[in-house]
Write a protein that holds these residues in place. Structure first.
Motif, mmCIF file in Angstrom:
data_model
loop_
_atom_site.group_PDB
_atom_site.id
_atom_site.type_symbol
_atom_site.label_atom_id
_atom_site.label_comp_id
_atom_site.label_asym_id
_atom_site.label_seq_id
_atom_site.Cartn_x
_atom_site.Cartn_y
_atom_site.Cartn_z
ATOM 1 N N LYS A 15 -5.227 -81.425 -36.669
ATOM 2 C CA LYS A 15 -5.196 -81.410 -35.384
ATOM 3 C C LYS A 15 -5.279 -79.884 -34.988
ATOM 4 O O LYS A 15 -5.463 -79.858 -33.967
ATOM 5 C CB LYS A 15 -4.115 -82.333 -34.836
ATOM 6 C CG LYS A 15 -4.206 -83.753 -34.908
ATOM 7 C CD LYS A 15 -3.175 -84.570 -34.199
ATOM 8 C CE LYS A 15 -3.353 -85.830 -33.944
ATOM 9 N NZ LYS A 15 -2.353 -86.696 -33.387
ATOM 10 N N ALA A 68 -18.330 -75.908 -37.638
ATOM 11 C CA ALA A 68 -17.846 -76.872 -36.812
ATOM 12 C C ALA A 68 -18.819 -77.550 -35.726
ATOM 13 O O ALA A 68 -19.470 -76.598 -35.337
ATOM 14 C CB ALA A 68 -16.368 -76.507 -36.343
ATOM 15 N N ALA A 73 -12.900 -83.682 -29.949
ATOM 16 C CA ALA A 73 -12.359 -82.981 -31.006
ATOM 17 C C ALA A 73 -13.703 -82.695 -32.164
ATOM 18 O O ALA A 73 -14.484 -83.693 -32.418
ATOM 19 C CB ALA A 73 -11.525 -83.875 -31.864
ATOM 20 N N PRO A 74 -13.667 -81.626 -32.710
ATOM 21 C CA PRO A 74 -14.838 -81.092 -33.731
ATOM 22 C C PRO A 74 -14.985 -81.543 -34.829
ATOM 23 O O PRO A 74 -13.792 -82.047 -35.320
ATOM 24 C CB PRO A 74 -14.507 -79.653 -33.467
ATOM 25 C CG PRO A 74 -13.373 -79.489 -33.378
ATOM 26 C CD PRO A 74 -12.676 -80.348 -32.466
ATOM 27 N N GLU A 91 -8.820 -78.768 -35.239
ATOM 28 C CA GLU A 91 -9.476 -79.067 -33.931
ATOM 29 C C GLU A 91 -9.225 -78.673 -32.882
ATOM 30 O O GLU A 91 -10.012 -78.259 -31.704
ATOM 31 C CB GLU A 91 -9.319 -80.783 -34.083
ATOM 32 C CG GLU A 91 -9.882 -81.386 -35.215
ATOM 33 C CD GLU A 91 -9.539 -82.947 -35.460
ATOM 34 O OE1 GLU A 91 -10.017 -83.424 -36.301
ATOM 35 O OE2 GLU A 91 -8.520 -83.378 -34.697
ATOM 36 N N ARG A 99 -10.010 -85.803 -41.834
ATOM 37 C CA ARG A 99 -8.923 -85.493 -40.855
ATOM 38 C C ARG A 99 -7.857 -86.398 -41.033
ATOM 39 O O ARG A 99 -6.711 -85.994 -40.812
ATOM 40 C CB ARG A 99 -9.558 -85.570 -39.395
ATOM 41 C CG ARG A 99 -10.074 -86.848 -39.098
ATOM 42 C CD ARG A 99 -10.711 -86.966 -37.457
ATOM 43 N NE ARG A 99 -9.901 -86.213 -36.561
ATOM 44 C CZ ARG A 99 -8.702 -86.660 -36.007
ATOM 45 N NH1 ARG A 99 -8.453 -87.768 -36.109
ATOM 46 N NH2 ARG A 99 -8.292 -86.053 -35.103
ATOM 47 N N THR A 131 -19.027 -79.712 -32.288
ATOM 48 C CA THR A 131 -18.376 -80.741 -30.919
ATOM 49 C C THR A 131 -19.408 -80.913 -29.933
ATOM 50 O O THR A 131 -20.446 -80.214 -29.853
ATOM 51 C CB THR A 131 -17.123 -79.886 -30.672
ATOM 52 O OG1 THR A 131 -16.419 -80.594 -29.727
ATOM 53 C CG2 THR A 131 -17.503 -78.716 -29.682
#
Length: 225
Positions: A55, A171, A82-83, A58, A48, A173
């Motif tokens: 961002k 993903a 945030a994933p 996410e 990231r 989260t």
């Protein structure tokens, strides 16, 4: 409680995520794992810090999770992390483990009541790579269409089996619920579904108002900071 969330991400969101991830660098997933998880974690994660549009990816996923009506009913999230974007290439998997009870740095730590896995790859594009949850009924394989998600208690033992062909993108989260106790959370979720049914069958009725009041009273009584 395992709840499937159909079409959490729409086609437009998936297309934009594909575009960003196609150019994103990935790093060894062990870098974000604890001491125990490092022993069984073998995947890649989006870097990231070196992905200009990290961002945005996410945000697309976190907002979809936060706003989805079924997740709001079943999880009652007060915070969504945030994933992490995971990539599994051939031979990669993630052995049996449970997620940490507290996730995030000191400035953004949350109590992880529920985990959410979002499937970003078409299930026909890879073999292996199944999410498998260890339940009281034995191992349960979860393999969903692209864009779908599943939420489950964070303490659940689970694994991702080794990918044997193709690439699996997902993903993950975590959510902190307003209601920490899973049994109380389930009661409120069932009440919410009941109230929705009453509202459709008997709108603006005494039954609707009374049941909504009871729901609110219990939610305030059982909520935690």
């Amino acid at each position: 409680m395992f709840v499937r969330i159909p079409k959490l991400l729409n086609d437009q969101a998936l297309a934009r995520i594909d575009e960003i991830l196609a150019e994103a660098p990935f790093i060894d997933g062990k870098k974000t794992a604890g001491a125990q998880a490092q022993k069984v974690k073998n995947n890649l994660q989006m870097d990231r810090e070196n992905t200009p549009d990290a961002k945005e990816v996410e945000g697309l996923i976190a907002q979809a999770v936060s706003r989805h009506p079924l997740i709001r009913t079943m999880a009652m999230p007060v915070r969504v992390m945030a994933p992490m974007i995971a990539r599994y290439e051939v031979g990669m998997g993630y052995g049996i483990h449970s997620d940490n009870p507290f996730i995030g740095g000191k400035a953004g730590e949350l109590r992880s009541d529920l985990s959410c896995s979002v499937f970003l790859s078409d299930p026909d594009s890879y073999e292996g790579g199944d999410l498998v949850a260890m339940t009281d009924l034995g191992p349960q394989k979860i393999r969903l269409p692209r864009g779908d998600a599943v939420i489950y208690p964070t303490g659940t033992l689970h694994e991702v089996t080794a990918v044997t062909s193709g690439v699996r993108l997902a993903a993950v989260t975590w959510m902190q619920s307003r209601i920490a106790d899973p049994h109380k959370r389930q009661i409120l979720a069932e009440m919410d579904i009941l109230i929705q049914g009453i509202s459709k069958a008997m709108p603006d009725s005494a039954e609707q108002r009374r049941s909504s009041k009871i729901f609110g009273d219990l939610a305030r009584l059982w909520s935690v900071d």
